[in-house]
Design a protein around this motif. Structure first.
Motif, short mmCIF file in Angstrom:
data_model
loop_
_atom_site.label_atom_id
_atom_site.label_comp_id
_atom_site.label_asym_id
_atom_site.label_seq_id
_atom_site.Cartn_x
_atom_site.Cartn_y
_atom_site.Cartn_z
N ALA A 103 0.34 -1.28 -0.11
CA ALA A 103 -0.25 -0.18 0.10
C ALA A 103 0.80 1.31 0.30
O ALA A 103 2.10 1.10 0.72
CB ALA A 103 -1.54 -0.19 0.83
N PRO A 264 -3.48 -4.66 1.49
CA PRO A 264 -3.28 -3.43 2.55
C PRO A 264 -5.79 -3.98 2.80
O PRO A 264 -5.64 -4.08 1.67
CB PRO A 264 -3.92 -1.61 1.72
N MET A 266 -8.66 -2.26 3.42
CA MET A 266 -8.84 -1.12 3.33
C MET A 266 -10.48 -0.77 4.15
O MET A 266 -11.04 -1.10 3.09
CB MET A 266 -8.60 -0.50 1.81
N VAL A 277 -6.10 2.35 5.79
CA VAL A 277 -4.75 0.92 5.79
C VAL A 277 -5.34 0.42 6.76
O VAL A 277 -4.24 0.71 7.90
CB VAL A 277 -3.74 1.35 5.15
N ILE A 280 -2.93 -5.17 6.99
CA ILE A 280 -1.68 -5.52 5.92
C ILE A 280 -2.13 -7.21 6.22
O ILE A 280 -1.34 -8.01 7.70
CB ILE A 280 -0.22 -5.13 6.26
#
Length: 341
Positions: A103, A264, A266, A277, A280
């Motif tokens: 990201a 990410p 999101m 974000v 992860i």
């Protein structure tokens, strides 16, 4: 290695993750990292700061804020739908091979998972490709930028995926356009994440557990799953790291898979009209399996570490990176190389 780590080999393309110099956890007696993993999760404590995002982040000019449905069970993403999504690729002869997602969070910084870097430790072999939803096509707005530094958390543990976070520094700053934009970091807003938050995953990974990756970006809508549910005995059984959390669907309808690592999670917060974000992509047990959703490392818990490196990178021509186990630091002018010994 316990069952929670089985999807480690599935999350990255390009080779198995095998490191004999790291100690394997014992099933009979938990390691300190496993004991740490059983502590209360991120929803119990979230960092705060006055300004939750930088100006201009988290906005996709070519996408309606709440439109969209990836990945397992997903659909094709439209061009420009996720302008911060990065394909992290490694040079293999004359070809570039997609390894992980990432990201874009600053004009020279890409956020990803630490375990992705085990595929190749030399940053100069990596390229960050952004501004595209189709990896097989070339367009004028697509950027292919060399990576000059890889910075991983020095306390990252591969077996348990504790502190699974890394930064890639780009050779040059990205020029933002409709197809390339940064996503907001979740500093100060992570505590707003709950089961009702609209979250999305996107990537070029496998569309089923034993399937193939795809050149066309996929996307899907998912939701946050509480630690009580995800860390229960019928799910991950208490091994989720304290700085990680789960998202997806309890029945496995939508999930990340091999090749989606580092991408990410999101999440859209309507009060800010922006995407953040929140996570992860880190690991999971298989792909799309019932009771085993994706596990995501939370950037909010690494705020001091992240902001420190953003600050160093913006003020110093040569900056020192944290060096993890098995890594050495070599500084050549403005270039930092991190190698695995």
């Amino acid at each position: 290695m316990g069952p929670w780590a089985l999807r480690a080999a599935l999350l990255c393309l390009g080779g198995a993750l095998v490191f004999s110099e790291l100690h394997s956890p014992h099933r009979d007696s938990p390691t300190p990292a496993q004991e740490e993993a059983s502590k209360p999760g991120p929803e119990a404590r979230a960092p705060e700061e006055e300004e939750p995002f930088t100006k201009g982040c988290g906005i996709a000019p070519l996408r309606g804020a709440l439109e969209g449905s990836r990945i397992i069970g997903g659909t094709r993403a439209a061009a420009g739908a996720w302008p911060w999504l990065v394909s992290l690729q490694v040079q293999d002869g004359d070809f570039l091979v997609h390894i992980c997602g990432g990201a874009l969070v600053r004009e020279r910084w890409v956020l990803t998972a630490a375990h992705c870097t085990k595929e190749a430790s030399d940053p100069l072999k990596w390229r960050a490709v952004m501004g595209t939803n189709d990896l097989s096509r070339r367009r004028s707005h697509i950027k292919n930028i060399q990576v000059v530094a890889i910075i991983t958390r020095p306390d990252f543990i591969l077996e348990t995926f504790v502190n699974d976070i890394a930064l890639f520094r780009l050779r040059k700053a990205v020029r933002y356009n409709d197809f390339i934009q940064p996503i907001c970091l979740p500093f100060g807003v992570f505590q707003k994440l709950d089961q009702n938050t609209e979250c999305f995953i996107s990537g070029w990974g496998r569309t089923k557990e034993e399937g193939n990756g795809t050149n066309i970006l996929q996307e899907a809508k998912v939701h946050f799953i509480s630690r009580e549910v995800c860390n229960s005995e019928r799910s991950y059984g208490g091994v989720i790291p304290s700085t990680s959390f789960c998202a997806g669907h309890e029945n496995g309808t939508f999930d990340t898979c091999r090749g989606d690592s580092g991408g990410p999670l999101m999440c859209y917060l309507p009060e800010y009209r922006r995407y953040f974000v929140m996570g992860i992509t880190s690991y999971g047990h298989g792909c799309g399996r019932r009771h085993f959703p994706g596990v995501y490392s939370g950037p909010a818990f690494f705020q001091p570490w992240l902001t420190e490196h953003f600050s160093r990178g913006s003020t110093m021509r040569v900056f020192h990176a944290d060096v993890g186990l098995g890594q050495i630091l070599v500084a050549l002018g403005p270039v930092i190389l991190l190698g695995v010994t």
